[in-house]
Design an enzyme around this catalytic site. Structure first.
Site, short mmCIF file in Angstrom:
data_model
loop_
_atom_site.label_atom_id
_atom_site.label_comp_id
_atom_site.label_asym_id
_atom_site.label_seq_id
_atom_site.Cartn_x
_atom_site.Cartn_y
_atom_site.Cartn_z
N ASP A 12 -53.05 -15.73 -22.37
CA ASP A 12 -52.05 -16.77 -22.09
C ASP A 12 -52.65 -18.17 -22.15
OD1 ASP A 12 -50.24 -14.74 -21.52
OD2 ASP A 12 -50.87 -14.64 -19.45
N ASP B 3 -52.40 -14.37 -16.83
CA ASP B 3 -53.68 -13.81 -16.38
C ASP B 3 -54.89 -14.35 -17.14
OD1 ASP B 3 -53.22 -12.64 -18.73
OD2 ASP B 3 -53.17 -10.57 -18.04
N ASP C 188 -45.88 -14.46 -16.99
CA ASP C 188 -46.25 -13.35 -17.87
C ASP C 188 -45.85 -12.08 -17.10
OD1 ASP C 188 -47.55 -11.86 -19.85
OD2 ASP C 188 -49.36 -11.75 -18.65
#
Length: 1183
Positions: free
Chosen positions: A807, A803, A490
């Site tokens: 996600d 995080d 990410d």
């Protein structure tokens, strides 16, 4: 229908069973016939000893048959149950769980009366079973079992009309249906766990082997093995008991709450809550000042709250929760999308605001909520289930170990068959001894250390990771980490830091230059920046998104606790926030309704491309300007506003969100710098250089994403972005032709945006395009999941690092999901309690005692120390403060040091048991949770994964070679009368155990290598290595024994006589032990994954000691030692021949092994073939 396909995340299939009467079970009547036959026919016809041997064999077979019912659920269902087609005849069912969800189980099937309040009015009965703390109910319409429904997928209108359970009958029905809101675990005892461990197939097999050795008069060796086994099993049982006891401490908070039942507000404990209850909840603290946690998952109907969700997601920034007022009544509640309306069980409310305008007023000023899920169905309950049901014993590659043992058993059966054939040819030999030796040969193949060694390899990695602040709830994923070939990251908060820098405002004029002097920026623009945010005061401290804090600092405004923003230096108007419409990931924007002086405005900010469609008069240079800054890697937000007509505050609050966010006037772009974390580039560079592909999956804009990707080595070639063409369709060149995408990926790095996903799904081009993409931008959370499933479907082993908040789906889908908790960097979090108490004692006069304690507790829980730990620390803190921080005496300091050391020892365990994962350490987001604000843990996890993989591979090879040599010695040499002495066998066992232990403790190297480990045990490298080395060992063994026979031609060896020392026996023992040492030294896999032999000091010392020991006994330096070992003196010529032969054997094996490692390096899996095959099969289906 005897089988139901459930296909859920927990249960895959359900088979209906009916228990047989005990007399008709297959472990009863066939054996009754066998015992009767033995009595009737065998006892009268043969002598008593032989009859007793037959009875012993029968009994052993019966016991084995009975044990199989404990080991295999399928076997148990066959022996003790019969399959039925009618569900009303069944009284049990066999559950086949989904992949990686554990092993099969047989559970009772219950048929009861349907509760009065149940949804299916027509049914008078309810058929269900309970599996792993979840209830599954039979549905006649669907003709299958489905999870007990909770009221968590209704539309918002349903919840807003809720009035709780209206009568006692409804309360009773709901209690019957969903049960109490508690975490109930059966408390296991040490005896029960030990019994479970002792029933394990390996353990029973080992005890059986020990019995065989005893029959062959190897007493010392048998007792040594038995002691080792019991020690290992008892430490395993003790560690599981500790883990389960630790988990039982987590309870649902039993705080007293106001609940609306039977038309009135009543006080009830949190454990009495039921789904559908209307509850008033707010911030409340216990007697020790610690904040109480939310007892169940609840939907906010009125009011708002600030919640600390660190215990579930690890997100240290408090989350703002808002009511569902203003949402469309027909909209359905979505678990993924509507998190901002749900208070999750186990989280702590830091602040709440009640709403007085609702039809139901809360009597205690709390927020009005409706209970969605209770007990093990809450988010905390799910996390507890994950931890609870993954504390089973773990091994690496369990199916491979089974096949490998099968491969060795084939050799053993051949050897045993040879002995049996030769033995039966000689009528003078004892049949009893012959069968005993055949059993010994077959059992010698499966070494007693195997399960121990395999679990040590995984547990060593778990402990090493826990020491680095990385916790794992699913240990079976560690070997996967060694096989990873693509790492996805990410961007925001993972590769870039959370600390945004506000650069200024752009787009105020045609030139698009950045204006960083706020006095030159129009008032409305500054007011939007000052008030369009979700910042909030908790305990007089401003908390919220770092980006929004950076803005306030950059424009030099202050935000007050009464939701008013004003300039620090005067000169501007104060802005009062009236209503907030919070940021939603599917909308990509947020809005506020504000009052400036007496006028009402709506202020909106969001992604430039979503705000673009809502602006009335769009500047011509709009797109050009925001792309200019995103290309530089900046984060760009579009700002807009709209003046509202005169209205009252309550009217302004009830405005529809869609109306608020349309017909806007453009007010500029806010431009932010998101600095890349200091170590992101170096970590990703190391991953790239160690044969991993990299990809970025982000919700940010494509140009920003590409800029960051180029800085962190994800992209290095010229970049192409797939975008909507000016006419119809999409363009880079032609996304529909797979050859082109593949060819393009050779020369360019490719990037696509979330809007292209729908097009790819509609044209079934997902498999053709996604595997070649490096950067995925503007991706919604559900699309992140799709990307990872696509990578997996083309045969890639994936790692996802994010995080943990948006996600979750992707982290769960990846083979290795790593959630980064933005807590402390590892060096600071080493001692959170002392940090917290230091901060508290710095300002003793200002805060009251209870709050002070709750702060400490909060700091602790944010650092992931579970709640049980923080209570103790709070008491310790308050007592130390009351003592006035007096100086500790030397004796006390010494005592504290000793206590700390003991605690550390207790915490770390001994390598044989996995470390305990506490609730604050685990994240519901993913299997791996790292307490680091950097991507460095990914390399740690991959290093440990590779290390585990390599360690298990070398263990299989060593075990294989040792077993082949043992099978040969026991078979061919046994026929020549060669045996091992008891002491000799014991010493060889001690050396083997020590070697294995030291091998598994080899540490991985600090840097990842470009070479990859072999992912499977079954590959040409392993087979060729085994066969080549075995041939060398066999040649050395046979030639040495032949040489020894020349020196003792007269002596006749009796095959079945008791052991007595002679030259052939001495030589075969020495040679066998030298082969064993050489096997360990040659097959040890050091660089490029683990420490080399000289670096792994314990292993080096053990090797040197073994070589020294054999040199001493071979050279006959200490005659007494050799006499004790029952070794006869060697003739000088033979001694030199043996030592020289050992040296040559070692050189031969070492050269062969090195050659094979050079010829067969580990490679990245050839996924492109699988991708083409998968794409072709989809194409066929479409035609």
């Amino acid at each position: 229908m005897a089988r139901f396909n459930v296909g859920g995340k927990v249960v895959d299939k359900v088979d209906l069973l009916k228990k047989r009467h005990w007399a008709w079970r297959f472990d009863a009547w066939p054996f009754a016939i066998l015992y009767a036959s033995w009595l009737a026919f065998i006892v009268p016809s043969i002598d008593f000893v032989d009859a007793a041997i037959v009875f012993g064999a029968l009994l052993a077979f019966h016991i084995l048959f009975w044990l199989f019912t404990a080991w295999s659920v399928d076997f148990k269902s066959f022996v003790q149950y019969s399959k039925v087609n009618d569900i009303h005849l069944a009284d049990a069912c066999k559950i086949t769980p989904s992949k990686f969800s554990g092993s099969k189980e047989i559970v009772p099937l219950h048929i009861g009366k349907a509760s009065a309040g149940s949804s299916s009015q027509g049914d008078t009965e309810e058929i269900y079973f309970d599996f792993r703390k979840q209830r599954f109910i039979f549905s006649k319409e669907k003709e299958t079992f489905s999870k007990l429904p909770y009221p968590c997928k209704e539309n918002f209108g349903y919840y807003l009309k809720c009035t709780g359970h209206g009568s006692e009958a409804k309360v009773l029905a709901a209690t019957e249906k969903w049960g109490r809101n508690v975490f109930e675990y059966p408390q296991p005892t040490f005896q029960k766990l030990m019994k479970e461990n002792c029933m394990e197939p390996f353990f029973v097999f080992q005890v059986f082997c020990v019995g065989l050795w005893c029959l062959d008069e190897y007493w010392y060796y048998s007792l040594f093995t038995l002691f080792m086994l019991f020690m290992f099993e008892s430490t395993m049982a003790k560690s599981r008991l500790k883990t389960l006891t630790e988990l039982r401490r987590v309870r649902v908070d039993s705080q007293i709450l106001m609940v609306y039942r039977c038309g009135k507000w009543v006080k009830l404990s949190g454990t009495e809550l039921l789904p559908g209850d209307i509850v008033s909840i707010g911030r409340s603290s216990g007697q020790n000042g610690e904040d109480k946690s939310v007892p169940a998952d609840m939907l906010l109907l009125a009011g708002s709250a600030i919640v600390n969700e660190a215990i579930l997601t690890g997100e240290s920034t408090p989350q703002w929760k808002v009511s569902v007022m203003g949402r469309g009544l027909e909209e359905k509640l979505s678990a993924k999308r509507d998190k901002s309306h749900v208070l999750f069980g186990g989280t702590k409310i830091l602040q709440h605001t009640s709403d007085k305008t609702t039809h139901l007023k809360t009597p205690d000023g709390g927020c009005l909520t409706v209970v969605l899920r209770t007990g093990f169905e809450t988010s905390q309950g799910k996390l507890m289930r994950t931890i609870f049901f993954s504390t089973e014993r773990v091994t690496a590659n369990s199916w491979e170990s089974g096949f490998f043992i099968l491969f060795l058993v084939v050799f053993a059966v051949i050897a045993a068959g040879y002995v049996l054939k030769k033995g039966l040819e000689d009528p003078t030999r004892s049949k009893y001894k012959l069968f005993l030796s055949c059993s010994l040969i077959i059992t010698s193949v499966i070494p007693p250390e195997l399960p121990m060694e395999l679990s040590i390899a995984v547990n060593t990695s778990l402990i090493a990771l826990a020491r680095r602040g990385i916790f794992c709830t699913e240990p079976f994923r560690i070997p996967f980490a060694g096989k990873v070939d693509i790492c996805c990251f990410d961007k925001t908060g993972t590769l870039t830091s959370d600390d945004m820098e506000f650069r200024g405002v752009a787009g105020l004029d045609k030139s698009g230059d950045l204006e960083s002097d706020m006095s030159k920026v129009p008032n409305h623009t500054v007011e939007i920046l000052a008030s369009c945010h979700a910042l909030v005061f908790v305990d007089n401290k401003l908390v919220g998104d770092p980006l929004e804090k950076a803005v306030l600092k950059g424009i030099d405004w202050v935000y007050k606790s009464d939701e008013k923003a004003m300039p620090k230096k005067g000169g501007g108007n104060a802005v009062q926030i009236v209503q907030r419409h919070h940021f939603a990931s599917h909308l990509k924007r947020m809005a506020v309704v504000v009052r400036v002086q007496e006028e009402f405005f709506t202020f909106v900010k969001g992604a430039p491309e979503t705000i673009q469609d809502r602006i009335i008069d769009l500047p011509s240079s709009y797109i050009e300007i925001y792309k200019k800054y995103t290309r530089q890697g900046s984060r760009v937000l579009a700002l807009a506003f709209k003046a509202l007509p005169d209205m009252t505050v309550s009217e302004a609050r009830s405005l529809d969100r869609d109306m608020v966010e349309s017909g806007l006037t453009f007010a500029g772009f806010a431009v932010f710098n998101c600095p890349i974390r200091a170590d992101s580039a170096t970590v990703l560079s190391e991953l790239k250089n160690s044969s991993h592909d990299l990809a970025m999956i982000t919700g940010d804009q494509a140009l920003t994403a590409c800029h960051v990707a180029s800085q962190v080595h994800i992209i290095s070639k010229p970049t192409l972005i797939l975008t909507r063409a000016r006419g119809q369709g999409y363009e880079w060149i032609s996304p529909d032709d797979d050859k082109e995408v593949e060819a393009l990926s050779e020369t360019h790095d490719l990037c696509i945006g979330g809007d292209c996903f729908e097009m790819l799904q509609q044209t079934s081009a997902v498999l053709l395009v996604i595997p070649y993409i490096k950067v995925f931008a503007r991706v919604a959370p559900e699309q992140k999941e799709l990307i990872l499933t696509t990578f997996k479907s083309v045969g890639r082993v994936t790692l996802m690092c994010g995080d943990g908040t948006n996600d979750v789906g992707a982290l769960k889908q990846a083979h290795v999901g790593v959630a980064l908790l933005n807590a402390m960097p590892p060096n600071q979090s080493a001692n959170p309690s002392s940090e917290a108490s230091k901060n508290e004692s710095a300002k003793p006069g200002k805060s009251k005692k209870p709050k002070q304690a709750s702060e400490t507790g909060k700091a602790l829980s944010l650092n992931g120390e579970g709640p049980s730990r923080s209570k103790a620390t709070i008491k310790a803190d308050s007592s130390s403060q009351s003592a006035g921080n007096r100086h500790l005496t030397a004796a006390e300091m010494q005592r504290q040091k000793l206590k700390k050391l003991m605690d550390e020892l207790n915490e770390e365990g001994d390598g044989r048991s996995a470390p305990i994962v506490k609730l604050g350490d685990a994240s519901m987001a993913s299997p791996f949770t790292a307490k680091h604000a950097s991507v460095a843990p990914t390399t740690d996890i991959i290093r440990q994964g590779r290390s585990t993989l390599v360690t298990t591979l070398q263990m299989f090879k060593i075990l294989g070679l040792n077993c082949l040599a043992t099978a040969y010695v026991l078979s061919v040499m046994y026929l020549d009368g060669v045996k091992l002495g008891d002491v000799q066998a014991t010493i060889s066992g001690v050396f083997t155990a020590a070697f294995f232990l030291f091998i598994s403790h080899a540490r991985p190297l600090p840097n990842l290598s470009a070479a990859r480990p072999h992912p499977n045990v079954f590959c040409s490298y392993v087979f060729l290595s085994l066969l080549g080395q075995f041939a060398v060992h066999l040649f050395y063994l046979i030639s040495s024994v032949k040489a020894a026979e020349k020196f003792m031609p007269d002596e006749c060896i009796e095959p079945d006589s008791a052991f007595h020392p002679n030259l052939v026996n001495t030589v075969s023992y020495m040679v066998n032990m030298m082969i064993q040492v050489a096997t360990f030294a040659v097959n040890y896999m050091g660089h490029p994954f683990n420490q080399s032999i000289p670096e792994n000091k314990p292993f080096l010392y053990a090797l040197v000691a073994a070589v020294g020991f054999f040199t001493v006994i071979t050279s006959d330096l200490f005659r007494d030692l050799n006499d004790w070992l029952k070794l006869v003196p060697l003739p000088p010529g033979l001694r030199n021949k043996l030592l020289f032969g050992a040296f040559l054997m070692f050189i031969g094996c070492y050269s062969w092994e090195r050659l094979l490692r050079w010829l067969f390096p580990g490679r990245i899996p050839a996924w492109k073939k699988r991708q083409r095959a998968a794409a072709a099969s989809i194409e066929k289906k479409r035609q």
